[in-house]
Scaffold this motif. Structure first.
Motif, PDB file in Angstrom:
ATOM      1  N   LEU A 236       0.848  -1.181   0.000  1.00  0.00           N
ATOM      2  CA  LEU A 236       0.000   0.000   0.000  1.00  0.00           C
ATOM      3  C   LEU A 236       0.890   1.239   0.000  1.00  0.00           C
ATOM      4  O   LEU A 236       1.573   1.518   0.982  1.00  0.00           O
ATOM      5  CB  LEU A 236      -0.929   0.005   1.223  1.00  0.00           C
ATOM      6  N   GLN A 237       0.896   1.953  -1.110  1.00  0.00           N
ATOM      7  CA  GLN A 237       1.667   3.192  -1.196  1.00  0.00           C
ATOM      8  C   GLN A 237       0.794   4.335  -0.698  1.00  0.00           C
ATOM      9  O   GLN A 237      -0.091   4.813  -1.391  1.00  0.00           O
ATOM     10  CB  GLN A 237       2.097   3.458  -2.643  1.00  0.00           C
ATOM     11  N   SER A 238       1.079   4.773   0.506  1.00  0.00           N
ATOM     12  CA  SER A 238       0.252   5.786   1.159  1.00  0.00           C
ATOM     13  C   SER A 238       0.796   7.177   0.858  1.00  0.00           C
ATOM     14  O   SER A 238       1.670   7.358   0.020  1.00  0.00           O
ATOM     15  CB  SER A 238       0.224   5.524   2.666  1.00  0.00           C
ATOM     16  N   TYR A 239       0.276   8.158   1.565  1.00  0.00           N
ATOM     17  CA  TYR A 239       0.677   9.548   1.356  1.00  0.00           C
ATOM     18  C   TYR A 239       1.794   9.948   2.332  1.00  0.00           C
ATOM     19  O   TYR A 239       1.967   9.342   3.394  1.00  0.00           O
ATOM     20  CB  TYR A 239      -0.515  10.482   1.566  1.00  0.00           C
ATOM     21  N   GLY A 240       2.516  11.013   1.959  1.00  0.00           N
ATOM     22  CA  GLY A 240       3.457  11.643   2.881  1.00  0.00           C
ATOM     23  C   GLY A 240       4.389  10.678   3.568  1.00  0.00           C
ATOM     24  O   GLY A 240       5.074   9.872   2.940  1.00  0.00           O
ATOM     25  N   THR A 241       4.418  10.741   4.869  1.00  0.00           N
ATOM     26  CA  THR A 241       5.321   9.910   5.669  1.00  0.00           C
ATOM     27  C   THR A 241       4.711   8.568   6.031  1.00  0.00           C
ATOM     28  O   THR A 241       5.182   7.883   6.943  1.00  0.00           O
ATOM     29  CB  THR A 241       5.721  10.644   6.962  1.00  0.00           C
ATOM     30  N   GLY A 242       3.657   8.179   5.315  1.00  0.00           N
ATOM     31  CA  GLY A 242       3.000   6.912   5.580  1.00  0.00           C
ATOM     32  C   GLY A 242       1.575   7.080   6.048  1.00  0.00           C
ATOM     33  O   GLY A 242       1.000   6.169   6.646  1.00  0.00           O
ATOM     34  N   ASN A 243       0.984   8.237   5.776  1.00  0.00           N
ATOM     35  CA  ASN A 243      -0.360   8.532   6.255  1.00  0.00           C
ATOM     36  C   ASN A 243      -1.420   7.896   5.368  1.00  0.00           C
ATOM     37  O   ASN A 243      -1.325   7.941   4.140  1.00  0.00           O
ATOM     38  CB  ASN A 243      -0.570  10.047   6.303  1.00  0.00           C
ATOM     39  N   MET A 244      -2.432   7.342   6.020  1.00  0.00           N
ATOM     40  CA  MET A 244      -3.493   6.658   5.292  1.00  0.00           C
ATOM     41  C   MET A 244      -4.727   6.637   6.182  1.00  0.00           C
ATOM     42  O   MET A 244      -4.671   6.205   7.339  1.00  0.00           O
ATOM     43  CB  MET A 244      -3.046   5.225   4.954  1.00  0.00           C
ATOM     44  N   ALA A 245      -5.842   7.102   5.644  1.00  0.00           N
ATOM     45  CA  ALA A 245      -7.092   7.111   6.407  1.00  0.00           C
ATOM     46  C   ALA A 245      -7.712   5.723   6.401  1.00  0.00           C
ATOM     47  O   ALA A 245      -7.860   5.108   5.346  1.00  0.00           O
ATOM     48  CB  ALA A 245      -8.060   8.125   5.809  1.00  0.00           C
ATOM     49  N   VAL A 246      -8.050   5.228   7.597  1.00  0.00           N
ATOM     50  CA  VAL A 246      -8.651   3.897   7.722  1.00  0.00           C
ATOM     51  C   VAL A 246      -9.772   3.960   8.753  1.00  0.00           C
ATOM     52  O   VAL A 246      -9.943   4.957   9.456  1.00  0.00           O
ATOM     53  CB  VAL A 246      -7.612   2.845   8.164  1.00  0.00           C
ATOM     54  N   ASN A 247     -10.527   2.870   8.832  1.00  0.00           N
ATOM     55  CA  ASN A 247     -11.487   2.698   9.918  1.00  0.00           C
ATOM     56  C   ASN A 247     -11.450   1.243  10.358  1.00  0.00           C
ATOM     57  O   ASN A 247     -10.620   0.448   9.873  1.00  0.00           O
ATOM     58  CB  ASN A 247     -12.901   3.134   9.479  1.00  0.00           C
ATOM     59  N   ALA A 248     -12.328   0.878  11.269  1.00  0.00           N
ATOM     60  CA  ALA A 248     -12.306  -0.475  11.838  1.00  0.00           C
ATOM     61  C   ALA A 248     -12.520  -1.537  10.764  1.00  0.00           C
ATOM     62  O   ALA A 248     -11.934  -2.628  10.821  1.00  0.00           O
ATOM     63  CB  ALA A 248     -13.375  -0.592  12.929  1.00  0.00           C
ATOM     64  N   GLU A 249     -13.335  -1.234   9.757  1.00  0.00           N
ATOM     65  CA  GLU A 249     -13.601  -2.230   8.714  1.00  0.00           C
ATOM     66  C   GLU A 249     -12.377  -2.453   7.835  1.00  0.00           C
ATOM     67  O   GLU A 249     -12.100  -3.590   7.436  1.00  0.00           O
ATOM     68  CB  GLU A 249     -14.793  -1.797   7.864  1.00  0.00           C
ATOM     69  N   VAL A 250     -11.634  -1.388   7.543  1.00  0.00           N
ATOM     70  CA  VAL A 250     -10.406  -1.538   6.766  1.00  0.00           C
ATOM     71  C   VAL A 250      -9.405  -2.414   7.523  1.00  0.00           C
ATOM     72  O   VAL A 250      -8.793  -3.322   6.951  1.00  0.00           O
ATOM     73  CB  VAL A 250      -9.785  -0.162   6.449  1.00  0.00           C
ATOM     74  N   ILE A 251      -9.260  -2.160   8.810  1.00  0.00           N
ATOM     75  CA  ILE A 251      -8.338  -2.973   9.620  1.00  0.00           C
ATOM     76  C   ILE A 251      -8.771  -4.425   9.649  1.00  0.00           C
ATOM     77  O   ILE A 251      -7.948  -5.344   9.536  1.00  0.00           O
ATOM     78  CB  ILE A 251      -8.234  -2.390  11.039  1.00  0.00           C
ATOM     79  N   ALA A 252     -10.063  -4.656   9.763  1.00  0.00           N
ATOM     80  CA  ALA A 252     -10.581  -6.028   9.766  1.00  0.00           C
ATOM     81  C   ALA A 252     -10.290  -6.728   8.442  1.00  0.00           C
ATOM     82  O   ALA A 252      -9.955  -7.923   8.419  1.00  0.00           O
ATOM     83  CB  ALA A 252     -12.084  -6.015  10.045  1.00  0.00           C
ATOM     84  N   LEU A 253     -10.397  -6.008   7.342  1.00  0.00           N
ATOM     85  CA  LEU A 253     -10.117  -6.603   6.037  1.00  0.00           C
ATOM     86  C   LEU A 253      -8.624  -6.892   5.868  1.00  0.00           C
ATOM     87  O   LEU A 253      -8.250  -7.894   5.250  1.00  0.00           O
ATOM     88  CB  LEU A 253     -10.611  -5.668   4.931  1.00  0.00           C
ATOM     89  N   ILE A 254      -7.769  -6.038   6.431  1.00  0.00           N
ATOM     90  CA  ILE A 254      -6.329  -6.321   6.415  1.00  0.00           C
ATOM     91  C   ILE A 254      -6.042  -7.588   7.216  1.00  0.00           C
ATOM     92  O   ILE A 254      -5.261  -8.452   6.788  1.00  0.00           O
ATOM     93  CB  ILE A 254      -5.534  -5.120   6.959  1.00  0.00           C
ATOM     94  N   HIS A 255      -6.690  -7.721   8.366  1.00  0.00           N
ATOM     95  CA  HIS A 255      -6.536  -8.942   9.160  1.00  0.00           C
ATOM     96  C   HIS A 255      -7.003 -10.169   8.379  1.00  0.00           C
ATOM     97  O   HIS A 255      -6.383 -11.247   8.460  1.00  0.00           O
ATOM     98  CB  HIS A 255      -7.325  -8.828  10.464  1.00  0.00           C
ATOM     99  N   ALA A 256      -8.081 -10.019   7.635  1.00  0.00           N
ATOM    100  CA  ALA A 256      -8.602 -11.142   6.858  1.00  0.00           C
ATOM    101  C   ALA A 256      -7.596 -11.566   5.781  1.00  0.00           C
ATOM    102  O   ALA A 256      -7.404 -12.768   5.536  1.00  0.00           O
ATOM    103  CB  ALA A 256      -9.943 -10.763   6.229  1.00  0.00           C
ATOM    104  N   LEU A 257      -6.964 -10.588   5.139  1.00  0.00           N
ATOM    105  CA  LEU A 257      -5.938 -10.910   4.152  1.00  0.00           C
ATOM    106  C   LEU A 257      -4.744 -11.592   4.811  1.00  0.00           C
ATOM    107  O   LEU A 257      -4.185 -12.559   4.289  1.00  0.00           O
ATOM    108  CB  LEU A 257      -5.487  -9.635   3.429  1.00  0.00           C
ATOM    109  N   GLN A 258      -4.352 -11.104   5.969  1.00  0.00           N
ATOM    110  CA  GLN A 258      -3.233 -11.702   6.692  1.00  0.00           C
ATOM    111  C   GLN A 258      -3.539 -13.143   7.092  1.00  0.00           C
ATOM    112  O   GLN A 258      -2.647 -13.998   7.089  1.00  0.00           O
ATOM    113  CB  GLN A 258      -2.899 -10.856   7.921  1.00  0.00           C
ATOM    114  N   SER A 259      -4.786 -13.415   7.421  1.00  0.00           N
ATOM    115  CA  SER A 259      -5.166 -14.784   7.788  1.00  0.00           C
ATOM    116  C   SER A 259      -5.035 -15.740   6.608  1.00  0.00           C
ATOM    117  O   SER A 259      -4.965 -16.955   6.783  1.00  0.00           O
ATOM    118  CB  SER A 259      -6.607 -14.808   8.318  1.00  0.00           C
ATOM    119  N   GLN A 260      -5.011 -15.176   5.386  1.00  0.00           N
ATOM    120  CA  GLN A 260      -4.793 -15.974   4.176  1.00  0.00           C
ATOM    121  C   GLN A 260      -3.323 -15.945   3.745  1.00  0.00           C
ATOM    122  O   GLN A 260      -3.000 -16.238   2.606  1.00  0.00           O
ATOM    123  CB  GLN A 260      -5.686 -15.454   3.043  1.00  0.00           C
TER     124      GLN A 260
END
Length: 326
Positions: A236-260
């Protein structure tokens, strides 16, 4: 007494002829190349295992090149100049740097214009090919052990190289290898390439997303679609020094990808400067357990991800070794 140089030809614009340009067969090109080599250097020419347009090169092609270099090392070659196309020259340089570390003296170069004229009978009147090659050959006995990129009279640390212009002769930038404050060589020993590594690399799926200003709902939709067939690595190429807007659902989806067993890595789309987390929004990094790039360039991040993929089969092993593999 200077040691023999192995000059390895891997294709690219350097060896093209005709109108429109197309590669001259290596067996025809190398004799013409030999005619323009400096007479004061002991050079032996070789054909790389894969000759192709560099835009089509993949990890397996570069591993075959590394394996070939390692075989030549067993024949007492320690100085290598590689002729490679410019489209993926930064990636090739970074991969060689990661895998060969400081086991040999290696310089990669290429050109924006071919060495030969349209007919392939003589050197081209206007070309940077011979200039770049001669510069690389002049530096190969001067550099410390490691991998470098030579282009337009610049010698660049391979891990930091970036193509900055599509057509200008000064096409690459990066940290100068001639400066006193060079990057430190990798602490890891070189990885001896096997057929198993090459086979695994052929299936390496690394997906890079440069974030765009879209709604979080669109990002969520994209991440959900990715769950159907997750890559080995999602960058994920984010903005600036690594800034990226997320919420709880985005984090949950990242966890789901990690579980795979999908490795999710955060980097920045800004060309220069490292990731630095100073803002409250960065708390999500700890919650998501996302990897944070500690690499010298985007190509170096690709090279690191490739090497980790070949060495470790589980995400737990990635977590254990990510920070020790700098």
């Amino acid at each position: 007494m200077m040691k023999k140089i192995a000059l390895i030809y891997m294709g690219g614009t350097f060896g093209c002829v005709g109108e429109p340009l197309s590669p001259m067969p290596a067996e025809q090109f190398l004799p013409r190349l030999a005619q323009v080599l400096p007479l004061n250097l002991d050079i032996e020419c070789f054909v790389a295992p894969v000759i192709k347009d560099s835009s089509a090169c993949t990890a397996a092609d570069w591993l075959l090149l590394i394996q070939y270099i390692q075989k030549l090392q067993q024949q007492d070659f320690q100085h290598f100049v590689i002729l490679h196309g410019t489209d993926t020259l930064s990636y090739a340089s970074a991969v060689l740097a990661r895998f060969l570390t400081h086991s040999a003296h290696v310089i990669l170069t290429g050109s924006q214009y071919p060495l030969l004229n349209t007919q392939g009978t003589d050197t081209r009147e206007f070309s940077d090919a011979l200039d770049n090659l001669n510069f690389a050959l002049a530096q190969i006995h001067q550099v410390n052990l490691g991998v470098y990129l030579a282009f337009h009279h610049q010698l660049i640390h391979a891990a930091t190289a970036l193509k900055q212009h599509t057509t200008e002769l000064n096409a690459f930038t990066g940290q100068s290898a001639l400066a006193c404050s060079g990057i430190q060589p990798y602490d890891e020993p070189p990885l001896s390439i096997t057929a198993q590594h090459i086979e695994k690399a052929q299936h390496f799926n690394c997906l890079n997303w440069m974030l765009q200003p879209i709604a979080l709902s669109a990002l969520i939709q994209n991440l959900k679609a990715l769950q159907q067939h997750p890559p080995h690595c999602l960058i994920l190429q984010s903005y600036g020094t690594g800034n990226m807007a997320v919420n709880a659902e985005v984090i949950a989806l990242i966890h789901a990808l990690q579980s795979q067993q999908c490795t999710v890595i955060l980097t920045t789309q800004v060309t220069f400067g490292a990731i630095e987390q100073r803002y409250a929004i960065s708390q999500w990094l700890q919650d998501s357990k996302i990897f944070i790039s500690n690499c010298h360039s985007h190509a170096d991040l690709y090279a690191k991800a490739l090497k980790m993929h070949l060495q470790y089969d589980s995400l737990a092993q990635w977590y254990a070794h990510w920070h020790s593999s700098v």
